[in-house]
Design a protein around this motif. Sequence first.
Motif, PDB file in Angstrom:
ATOM      1  N   GLY A 104       0.754  -1.229   0.000  1.00 55.52           N
ATOM      2  CA  GLY A 104       0.000   0.000   0.000  1.00 55.52           C
ATOM      3  C   GLY A 104       0.791   1.288   0.000  1.00 55.52           C
ATOM      4  N   TYR A 105       2.095   1.206  -0.061  1.00 55.61           N
ATOM      5  CA  TYR A 105       2.867   2.451  -0.086  1.00 55.61           C
ATOM      6  C   TYR A 105       2.543   3.287  -1.321  1.00 55.61           C
ATOM      7  CZ  TYR A 105       5.660   1.087   3.939  1.00 55.61           C
ATOM      8  OH  TYR A 105       6.064   0.743   5.199  1.00 55.61           O
ATOM      9  N   ARG A 106       2.187   2.608  -2.421  1.00 57.42           N
ATOM     10  CA  ARG A 106       1.847   3.336  -3.653  1.00 57.42           C
ATOM     11  C   ARG A 106       0.359   3.637  -3.753  1.00 57.42           C
ATOM     12  NH1 ARG A 106       4.329  -0.781  -7.198  1.00 57.42           N
ATOM     13  NH2 ARG A 106       5.679  -1.454  -5.538  1.00 57.42           N
ATOM     14  N   MET A 107      -0.399   3.231  -2.751  1.00 57.86           N
ATOM     15  CA  MET A 107      -1.841   3.509  -2.669  1.00 57.86           C
ATOM     16  C   MET A 107      -2.587   3.194  -3.964  1.00 57.86           C
ATOM     17  SD  MET A 107      -1.945   6.965  -0.471  1.00 57.86           S
ATOM     18  CE  MET A 107      -0.750   7.256   0.798  1.00 57.86           C
ATOM     19  N   SER A 108      -2.457   1.972  -4.395  1.00 56.30           N
ATOM     20  CA  SER A 108      -3.165   1.534  -5.594  1.00 56.30           C
ATOM     21  C   SER A 108      -3.635   0.093  -5.391  1.00 56.30           C
ATOM     22  CB  SER A 108      -2.240   1.607  -6.817  1.00 56.30           C
ATOM     23  OG  SER A 108      -1.205   0.650  -6.713  1.00 56.30           O
ATOM     24  N   ASP A 135      -1.031  -2.552  -5.598  1.00 53.07           N
ATOM     25  CA  ASP A 135      -0.065  -2.467  -4.511  1.00 53.07           C
ATOM     26  C   ASP A 135      -0.683  -2.823  -3.158  1.00 53.07           C
ATOM     27  OD1 ASP A 135       2.562  -1.713  -3.459  1.00 53.07           O
ATOM     28  OD2 ASP A 135       1.551   0.050  -2.634  1.00 53.07           O
ATOM     29  N   THR A 136      -1.958  -3.161  -3.102  1.00 57.96           N
ATOM     30  CA  THR A 136      -2.584  -3.527  -1.832  1.00 57.96           C
ATOM     31  C   THR A 136      -3.314  -4.862  -1.899  1.00 57.96           C
ATOM     32  OG1 THR A 136      -4.554  -2.254  -2.423  1.00 57.96           O
ATOM     33  CG2 THR A 136      -2.947  -1.152  -1.028  1.00 57.96           C
ATOM     34  N   GLY A 143       2.935  -0.457   5.491  1.00 59.34           N
ATOM     35  CA  GLY A 143       2.257   0.128   4.334  1.00 59.34           C
ATOM     36  C   GLY A 143       0.945   0.778   4.732  1.00 59.34           C
ATOM     37  N   ASP A 144      -0.052   0.649   3.878  1.00 59.43           N
ATOM     38  CA  ASP A 144      -1.381   1.235   4.092  1.00 59.43           C
ATOM     39  C   ASP A 144      -2.200   0.244   4.923  1.00 59.43           C
ATOM     40  OD1 ASP A 144      -3.807   2.497   4.020  1.00 59.43           O
ATOM     41  OD2 ASP A 144      -3.954   2.559   1.828  1.00 59.43           O
ATOM     42  N   THR A 200      -6.134   0.071   4.769  1.00 60.07           N
ATOM     43  CA  THR A 200      -6.682  -0.538   3.557  1.00 60.07           C
ATOM     44  C   THR A 200      -6.433  -2.033   3.520  1.00 60.07           C
ATOM     45  OG1 THR A 200      -6.405   1.530   2.351  1.00 60.07           O
ATOM     46  CG2 THR A 200      -6.636  -0.478   1.027  1.00 60.07           C
ATOM     47  N   THR A 201      -5.192  -2.460   3.781  1.00 60.29           N
ATOM     48  CA  THR A 201      -4.894  -3.889   3.691  1.00 60.29           C
ATOM     49  C   THR A 201      -5.668  -4.679   4.750  1.00 60.29           C
ATOM     50  OG1 THR A 201      -2.849  -3.575   4.984  1.00 60.29           O
ATOM     51  CG2 THR A 201      -2.657  -3.616   2.555  1.00 60.29           C
TER      52      THR A 201
END
Length: 128
Positions: A55-59, A62-63, A90-91, A94-95
Motif C-alpha cells: 500500500g505504499y503506492r496507494m493503488s 499495490d494492496t 504500508g497502508d 486498507t490492507t
Amino acid sequence: LAARSRGEAAPARADFLRAVAERLPDGDVRSGVRIAARMPEHTSVRHAAEVLGSGYRMSGPDTVPYALWCAAGHLDDLQEGLWVTVGGRGDIDTTCAIAGGVIAARTGVAALPPAWHAAREPLPPVMT
C-alpha cells in the motif's frame, strides 16, 4: 469464495489465491495475486509485503495481492489474520480492511474477539 467455503476445511492459501485470480480480469491485480499464489508457504510477511506491495503506492495492484495473501493464510482466524496483515506495514487501514473482510466473510461476526465487539462504535439505527 471465502463465504462459500464456510463449514468446510479452509482451502490452502495457494489454492484460494489461484481461484481468486481465475475470477479477476487481466491486469496488474490479477498478476499480483498469481505471484502471491506461487509464494512458498514459509514466506515471511515482510518478504510478501516487499514483493507484492502493501500500500505504499496507494493503488489496487499495490494492496490487493498482499491483503489477499494475508487473508488466505488465516481464513479461520480473524484476529491473527489482521495482526499478520499489520506486519507488512504500508497502508494498514486498507490492507486490513481487505483481509478482514475476506476472513470475516468465512468466519462471520462470531469470530470477533468479545472485547473487540464490545469496544466498537455503536452502529446507526439503520444498520442494526
